[in-house]
Design a protein around this motif. Structure first.
Motif, PDB file in Angstrom:
ATOM      1  N   ALA A   1       0.897  -1.209  -0.005  1.00 39.56           N
ATOM      2  CA  ALA A   1       0.076  -0.070   0.009  1.00 39.56           C
ATOM      3  C   ALA A   1       1.090   1.485  -0.048  1.00 39.56           C
ATOM      4  N   ILE A   2       1.806   1.144   0.677  1.00 41.11           N
ATOM      5  CA  ILE A   2       2.674   2.334   0.629  1.00 41.11           C
ATOM      6  C   ILE A   2       3.446   2.511  -0.549  1.00 41.11           C
ATOM      7  N   THR A   3       3.737   1.470  -1.232  1.00 42.84           N
ATOM      8  CA  THR A   3       4.464   1.691  -2.923  1.00 42.84           C
ATOM      9  C   THR A   3       3.556   2.399  -3.802  1.00 42.84           C
ATOM     10  N   ARG A   4       2.130   1.574  -3.419  1.00 40.34           N
ATOM     11  CA  ARG A   4       1.052   2.548  -4.368  1.00 40.34           C
ATOM     12  C   ARG A   4       0.722   3.747  -4.268  1.00 40.34           C
ATOM     13  N   GLU A   5       0.773   4.415  -2.937  1.00 42.09           N
ATOM     14  CA  GLU A   5       0.564   5.663  -2.626  1.00 42.09           C
ATOM     15  C   GLU A   5       1.619   6.544  -2.570  1.00 42.09           C
ATOM     16  N   LEU A   6       2.878   6.297  -2.218  1.00 44.03           N
ATOM     17  CA  LEU A   6       4.223   7.149  -2.078  1.00 44.03           C
ATOM     18  C   LEU A   6       4.979   6.754  -3.373  1.00 44.03           C
TER      19      LEU A   6
END
Length: 511
Positions: free
Chosen positions: A40-45
């Motif tokens: 999820a961090i990869t998708r958002e940031l």
């Protein structure tokens, strides 16, 4: 305080101890809390590959690099004060990480979390040493402390998965905030202040020296475990060891040394650190294989694997209290040696695991962890009891720094042994398959069909073969550690503090 004057802690001290378990759990959980959040961090940031690695590793590096400094600082300014400063910093950094808007911001907050964690870890253990003057009570408290620290690492990944089923990725950090607020409210009420009454000047030069000693070694060992042995990684370890030599020379020649020479006057202190480091070697070395086995050999999802990894905790919870009680009746050298033998039996069971042996793996992991927690709790109590009470912060920080070294070394050595066997078994396969089991799984999925299934079967069998060799290597090491424990500790005096009278007021203990 002499042994005959040791006083039994009352209800207030035990309540204070329960409060001190909060930061311990959170700091240990933060080691593994990102396992589920990173997609999820990869998708958002949208972090780069290097940034993604630093999102994981910056916390552990900041934590390990500053443990010695923060332990010494706590002795000087007060362990309760440092705990409160660390709790505030940890809470604020958690808010920043939870609402991070860029990869750079998240990495910076992870560094701040590591700095906060470095204040919390030695402070909590040092305060346990000060709250419980009686050796028997202190042994029970440190046994619980050791179990909570071990369980927190496993709990972090599970908690992360549960939170992310309902909330955004920032929730894995924001969960820290209420606990830190509770800590800030309760600690001033329940926990008395303890510090060295004559600490001397703070040696500022030793701060960068200690970091330069710890960080390159931990980084080099972690990279060897992940990528294999290279001249660059070996050079990192060598540079760290060189700075470590310079740091130790400085500590031996200064009256205001960050690490007091008085710590090593007790027979059990140096031996306790060494045996604790070996314990961490075994614990993290085994975890390197068991987590991959659950996911890549048995094909479990991350959450399912994390839940199964909690199963050994059922027996771990009883190991430390039982061993603490046994150590009151038997020379603790033999109890510690028995813990190492029990852990060796666990490694031996893992050495018998096949490609479809979930229950045997869990049994081996449970037996191994029970033995290791037995050793860790007893040697931590022994080392802290041997250290002067006014140096408890420095003593705790050295124990925890040893654990960091041992864990990194365990993954590097046992991981390299397993990888060498894995690559030897797959010498005829293409490079992506030979490199890692994860690469083999990805390649098998790309090939598909019966051919892909054959590649996956070969890779899984090779990984299990490597794990077996590493497990037998771990077995030999732990049996050697059992002999070493008896040789170093047989007949050593029990930790300071014998039962005499009860004290209900925690403030009286500080006096």
């Amino acid at each position: 305080m002499t042994n005959s004057a040791a006083r039994l802690a009352g209800r207030r001290e035990w309540i204070a101890f329960t409060v001190l378990l909060l930061p311990l759990l959170l700091v240990s959980m933060d080691v593994s809390v990102l396992y589920f959040a990173i997609p999820a961090i990869t998708r958002e940031l949208d972090p780069s590959a290097t940034q993604q690695l630093w999102i994981f590793d910056s916390y552990a590096f900041a934590l390990s690099g500053l443990l010695i400094t923060m332990g010494s600082l706590g002795d000087r300014i007060g362990r309760r004060k440092l705990l409160l400063i660390g709790a505030a910093a940890f809470g604020l950094a958690s808010v920043g990480a939870g609402y991070a808007t860029s990869a750079e911001m998240l990495i910076a907050c992870r560094v701040l979390l590591g700095i906060g964690g470095a204040t919390l870890m030695p402070s909590t253990l040092a305060l346990v040493r000060n709250l419980f003057a009686d050796a028997g009570q202190r042994g029970k408290a440190i046994a619980i402390w050791s179990g909570a620290m071990t369980g927190g690492i496993a709990l972090g990944s599970v908690m992360s998965g549960v939170m992310l089923n309902r909330f955004r990725w920032g929730s894995v950090f924001l969960i820290n905030v209420p606990a830190m607020l509770l800590l800030l409210v309760l600690v001033p009420v329940l926990v008395p202040e303890f510090k060295d009454p004559a600490p001397g000047r703070f040696d500022l030069v030793s701060v960068p020296l200690s970091m330069a000693a710890v960080l390159p070694v931990v980084y080099g060992l972690k990279e060897i475990a992940a990528e294999g042995f290279t001249p660059l990684h070996a050079a990192c370890v060598a540079v760290g060891l060189a700075f470590g030599y310079a740091f130790l020379r400085r500590q031996r020649t200064r009256d205001d040394a960050m690490i007091s020479r008085a710590l090593f006057q007790g027979r059990g202190f140096g031996a306790g650190i060494a045996l604790n480091t070996i314990s961490a070697f075994a614990m993290m070395g085994s975890a390197y294989f068991t987590t991959q086995y659950l996911q890549s050999v048995l094909g479990m999802g991350t959450l399912e694997a994390a839940l199964w990894s909690l199963a050994p905790s059922v027996v771990i919870g009883a190991a430390a209290p039982v061993s603490a009680a046994l150590a009151q009746k038997v020379d603790r050298a033999y109890v510690i040696a028995g813990g190492f033998c029990l852990a060796a039996a666990g490694f031996a069971l893992i050495g018998l695991v096949g490609a479809d042996s979930l229950w045997l793996l869990l049994a081996g992991a449970g037996v191994l962890a029970s033995g290791i927690v037995t050793v860790m709790s007893l040697v931590s109590d022994m080392a802290l009891g041997a250290a002067p009470a006014e140096k408890a912060g420095s003593a705790a920080s050295l124990l925890e720094t040893g654990q960091e070294f041992g864990g990194a070394l365990g993954m590097a050595v046992l991981g390299s042994l397993g990888t060498a066997v894995y690559r030897s078994d797959l010498s005829g396969q293409e490079p992506a398959v030979r490199e890692t089991l994860g690469g083999a799984v990805a390649t098998a999925q790309q090939i598909g069909g019966e051919a892909g299934g054959q590649v996956l079967t070969l890779a899984r069998e090779a990984f299990v073969h490597g794990m077996q060799y590493a497990a037998w290597g771990g077995t030999a090491l732990l049996l050697g550690a059992a002999v070493l424990a008896v040789a170093l500790l047989r007949g050593a005096p029990a930790p300071a503090g014998a039962p005499a009278q009860r004290v209900e007021d925690a403030e009286a203990l500080a006096g």
